[in-house]
Write a protein that holds these residues in place. Structure first.
Motif, PDB file in Angstrom:
ATOM      1  N   LYS A 294       0.902  -1.154   0.016  1.00 14.65           N
ATOM      2  CA  LYS A 294       0.145   0.041  -0.110  1.00 14.65           C
ATOM      3  C   LYS A 294       0.926   1.291   0.004  1.00 14.65           C
ATOM      4  CE  LYS A 294      -4.177  -1.586   0.050  1.00 14.65           C
ATOM      5  NZ  LYS A 294      -5.113  -1.461  -1.284  1.00 14.65           N
ATOM      6  N   GLY A 295       2.204   1.203   0.659  1.00 13.50           N
ATOM      7  CA  GLY A 295       2.835   2.269   0.859  1.00 13.50           C
ATOM      8  C   GLY A 295       3.584   2.643  -0.759  1.00 13.50           C
ATOM      9  N   LYS A 296       3.620   1.464  -1.398  1.00 13.57           N
ATOM     10  CA  LYS A 296       4.434   1.808  -2.705  1.00 13.57           C
ATOM     11  C   LYS A 296       3.156   2.166  -3.518  1.00 13.57           C
ATOM     12  CE  LYS A 296       7.634  -1.772  -2.582  1.00 13.57           C
ATOM     13  NZ  LYS A 296       7.953  -3.127  -2.894  1.00 13.57           N
ATOM     14  N   GLU A 297       1.957   1.959  -3.354  1.00 11.85           N
ATOM     15  CA  GLU A 297       0.941   2.346  -4.266  1.00 11.85           C
ATOM     16  C   GLU A 297       0.507   3.751  -3.823  1.00 11.85           C
ATOM     17  OE1 GLU A 297      -3.895   1.318  -4.705  1.00 11.85           O
ATOM     18  OE2 GLU A 297      -2.528  -0.068  -3.699  1.00 11.85           O
ATOM     19  N   ILE A 298       0.678   4.309  -2.814  1.00 19.40           N
ATOM     20  CA  ILE A 298       0.598   5.639  -2.354  1.00 19.40           C
ATOM     21  C   ILE A 298       1.649   6.456  -2.697  1.00 19.40           C
ATOM     22  CG2 ILE A 298       0.533   7.332  -0.192  1.00 19.40           C
ATOM     23  CD1 ILE A 298      -0.902   5.120   1.293  1.00 19.40           C
ATOM     24  N   VAL A 299       2.781   5.975  -2.904  1.00 18.35           N
ATOM     25  CA  VAL A 299       3.902   6.877  -3.471  1.00 18.35           C
ATOM     26  C   VAL A 299       3.700   6.907  -4.819  1.00 18.35           C
ATOM     27  CG1 VAL A 299       6.400   6.722  -3.897  1.00 18.35           C
ATOM     28  CG2 VAL A 299       5.614   6.098  -1.553  1.00 18.35           C
ATOM     29  N   LYS A 300       3.334   5.790  -5.593  1.00 19.40           N
ATOM     30  CA  LYS A 300       3.120   6.123  -6.895  1.00 19.40           C
ATOM     31  C   LYS A 300       1.813   6.781  -7.224  1.00 19.40           C
ATOM     32  CE  LYS A 300       1.740   3.214 -10.934  1.00 19.40           C
ATOM     33  NZ  LYS A 300       0.744   2.314 -11.221  1.00 19.40           N
ATOM     34  N   LEU A 301       0.885   6.985  -6.346  1.00 20.32           N
ATOM     35  CA  LEU A 301      -0.230   7.967  -6.731  1.00 20.32           C
ATOM     36  C   LEU A 301       0.394   9.333  -6.413  1.00 20.32           C
ATOM     37  CD1 LEU A 301      -3.277   6.346  -4.891  1.00 20.32           C
ATOM     38  CD2 LEU A 301      -2.960   6.899  -7.234  1.00 20.32           C
ATOM     39  N   ILE A 302       1.164   9.656  -5.500  1.00 19.35           N
ATOM     40  CA  ILE A 302       1.619  10.960  -5.276  1.00 19.35           C
ATOM     41  C   ILE A 302       2.565  11.416  -6.462  1.00 19.35           C
ATOM     42  CG2 ILE A 302       3.299  12.290  -3.784  1.00 19.35           C
ATOM     43  CD1 ILE A 302       2.117  10.594  -1.462  1.00 19.35           C
ATOM     44  N   LYS A 303       3.553  10.460  -6.889  1.00 21.72           N
ATOM     45  CA  LYS A 303       4.392  10.686  -8.054  1.00 21.72           C
ATOM     46  C   LYS A 303       3.473  11.273  -9.275  1.00 21.72           C
ATOM     47  CE  LYS A 303       8.654   8.673  -6.685  1.00 21.72           C
ATOM     48  NZ  LYS A 303       9.335   7.647  -6.843  1.00 21.72           N
ATOM     49  N   GLU A 304       2.545  10.529  -9.360  1.00 26.94           N
ATOM     50  CA  GLU A 304       1.468  10.632 -10.639  1.00 26.94           C
ATOM     51  C   GLU A 304       1.111  12.381 -10.603  1.00 26.94           C
ATOM     52  OE1 GLU A 304      -1.385   7.627 -10.776  1.00 26.94           O
ATOM     53  OE2 GLU A 304       0.060   6.334 -11.532  1.00 26.94           O
ATOM     54  N   THR A 305       0.819  12.797  -9.624  1.00 32.17           N
ATOM     55  CA  THR A 305       0.345  14.152  -9.390  1.00 32.17           C
ATOM     56  C   THR A 305       1.299  15.341  -9.942  1.00 32.17           C
ATOM     57  OG1 THR A 305       1.072  14.670  -7.125  1.00 32.17           O
ATOM     58  CG2 THR A 305      -0.977  13.745  -7.367  1.00 32.17           C
ATOM     59  N   LYS A 306       2.471  14.931 -10.124  1.00 33.48           N
ATOM     60  CA  LYS A 306       3.428  15.737 -10.753  1.00 33.48           C
ATOM     61  C   LYS A 306       3.877  17.033  -9.889  1.00 33.48           C
ATOM     62  CE  LYS A 306       3.893  13.757 -14.935  1.00 33.48           C
ATOM     63  NZ  LYS A 306       4.362  12.400 -15.026  1.00 33.48           N
ATOM     64  N   LEU A 307       3.483  16.960  -8.778  1.00 34.79           N
ATOM     65  CA  LEU A 307       3.880  17.978  -7.772  1.00 34.79           C
ATOM     66  C   LEU A 307       5.263  18.092  -7.422  1.00 34.79           C
ATOM     67  CD1 LEU A 307       0.627  18.001  -5.672  1.00 34.79           C
ATOM     68  CD2 LEU A 307       1.302  19.595  -7.331  1.00 34.79           C
ATOM     69  N   LYS A 308       5.821  19.073  -6.859  1.00 38.98           N
ATOM     70  CA  LYS A 308       7.239  18.862  -6.292  1.00 38.98           C
ATOM     71  C   LYS A 308       7.189  18.605  -4.824  1.00 38.98           C
ATOM     72  CE  LYS A 308       8.735  22.290  -9.777  1.00 38.98           C
ATOM     73  NZ  LYS A 308       9.740  23.483  -9.855  1.00 38.98           N
ATOM     74  N   VAL A 309       7.036  17.269  -4.634  1.00 38.15           N
ATOM     75  CA  VAL A 309       7.008  16.598  -3.369  1.00 38.15           C
ATOM     76  C   VAL A 309       7.567  15.546  -3.542  1.00 38.15           C
ATOM     77  CG1 VAL A 309       4.821  17.737  -2.572  1.00 38.15           C
ATOM     78  CG2 VAL A 309       4.819  15.611  -3.615  1.00 38.15           C
ATOM     79  N   GLN A 310       8.323  14.917  -2.258  1.00 40.43           N
ATOM     80  CA  GLN A 310       8.731  13.759  -2.065  1.00 40.43           C
ATOM     81  C   GLN A 310       8.118  12.822  -1.081  1.00 40.43           C
ATOM     82  OE1 GLN A 310      11.108  16.669  -1.636  1.00 40.43           O
ATOM     83  NE2 GLN A 310      11.196  16.789  -3.930  1.00 40.43           N
ATOM     84  N   ALA A 311       8.106  11.545  -1.463  1.00 36.75           N
ATOM     85  CA  ALA A 311       7.326  10.605  -0.709  1.00 36.75           C
ATOM     86  C   ALA A 311       8.218   9.672  -0.275  1.00 36.75           C
ATOM     87  CB  ALA A 311       5.927  10.162  -1.241  1.00 36.75           C
ATOM     88  N   GLN A 312       8.256   9.226   0.893  1.00 35.14           N
ATOM     89  CA  GLN A 312       9.232   7.968   1.443  1.00 35.14           C
ATOM     90  C   GLN A 312       8.443   7.130   2.522  1.00 35.14           C
ATOM     91  OE1 GLN A 312      12.475  10.752   2.640  1.00 35.14           O
ATOM     92  NE2 GLN A 312      12.489   9.461   4.864  1.00 35.14           N
ATOM     93  N   ILE A 313       8.607   5.846   2.245  1.00 34.32           N
ATOM     94  CA  ILE A 313       7.991   4.839   3.210  1.00 34.32           C
ATOM     95  C   ILE A 313       8.714   4.650   4.352  1.00 34.32           C
ATOM     96  CG2 ILE A 313       7.122   2.584   3.447  1.00 34.32           C
ATOM     97  CD1 ILE A 313       6.833   2.540   0.306  1.00 34.32           C
ATOM     98  N   MET A 314       8.236   4.984   5.526  1.00 31.56           N
ATOM     99  CA  MET A 314       9.115   5.001   6.797  1.00 31.56           C
ATOM    100  C   MET A 314       8.346   3.674   7.589  1.00 31.56           C
ATOM    101  SD  MET A 314       9.644   8.875   7.500  1.00 31.56           S
ATOM    102  CE  MET A 314      10.270   8.444   9.103  1.00 31.56           C
ATOM    103  N   GLU A 315       8.620   2.684   7.792  1.00 28.47           N
ATOM    104  CA  GLU A 315       8.037   1.496   8.515  1.00 28.47           C
ATOM    105  C   GLU A 315       6.550   1.186   8.187  1.00 28.47           C
ATOM    106  OE1 GLU A 315       9.006   1.483  12.515  1.00 28.47           O
ATOM    107  OE2 GLU A 315      10.896   2.062  12.282  1.00 28.47           O
TER     108      GLU A 315
END
Length: 161
Positions: free
Chosen positions: A104-125
Motif C-alpha cells: 500500500k505504501g508503494k501504491e501511495i507513493v506512486k499516486l503521489i508521483k503521478e500528481t507531478k507536484l514538487k513533493v517527495q514521498a518516502q516509506i517509513m516502516e
C-alpha cells in the motif's frame, strides 16, 4: 521544509465501544432470539459466530453502523473467509488492519508521483512521509489521496511547516 505523515491507525477504545453496542443490539433484536450469535473482540481482531449466513451479514451490518457512528472506518477490518461451525453456524474472523503495508505504501507513493507536484514521498516502516517546499502542494496531495479508495483508512498527521 514542510512535511506530513500518512498513517493508518485504529482507535481500539472506539472499536471496543462499537463492539459492545453491537452485542447489546444483537441480544435485543427479535430475529436473533433463540439462536447462537456472538461478537468477540480479541487482541488482534474480531471473532464473529452466527447461526447462519443471513445472520452473519446482519451482524456485520450492525457492526459497521456502530463503527461509523463512532468515527471508525469499517475498512479497518479485514474479514477472513467464512468457516462452518457446529450446528450449521458460521464463523468468521476479522483482523484489525493497523499501519500501512509495504504494498500500500508503494501504491501511495506512486499516486503521489503521478500528481507531478514538487513533493517527495518516502516509506517509513508503517507510514509514508511526504515533504515539499510549498504547503499548498502538500495540501493538494492530501486532497488527491482523500479522493482515492485505497482499501484502507488513511489519516494525515504531523503537518509541519
Amino acid at each position: 521544509m514542510p512535511s506530513f505523515d500518512i498513517v493508518s491507525k485504529v482507535d481500539f477504545q472506539e472499536v471496543d465501544n462499537a463492539v459492545n453496542q453491537a452485542v447489546k443490539e444483537i441480544a435485543q433484536r427479535f430475529d436473533f432470539k433463540g439462536t447462537t450469535n456472538e461478537v468477540e473482540l480479541e487482541k488482534d481482531g474480531l471473532k464473529i459466530l452466527a447461526a447462519d449466513e443471513y445472520k452473519l451479514q446482519a451482524i456485520k451490518d450492525i457492526l459497521i453502523g456502530k463503527l461509523v457512528r463512532r468515527n471508525v472506518s469499517p475498512k479497518c477490518f479485514d474479514y477472513g473467509k467464512e468457516e462452518p461451525a457446529s450446528g450449521g453456524a458460521v464463523r468468521v474472523r476479522a483482523a484489525i488492519v493497523q499501519g500501512i503495508s509495504k504494498e500500500k505504501g508503494k501504491e501511495i507513493v506512486k499516486l503521489i508521483k503521478e500528481t507531478k507536484l514538487k513533493v517527495q514521498a518516502q516509506i517509513m516502516e508503517d507510514q509514508v512521509r511526504v515533504t515539499g517546499k510549498k504547503i499548498d502542494d502538500l495540501q493538494e496531495v492530501i486532497q488527491t489521496l482523500k479522493g482515492k479508495d485505497l482499501g484502507i483508512e488513511l489519516q494525515f498527521e504531523n503537518m509541519r511547516s
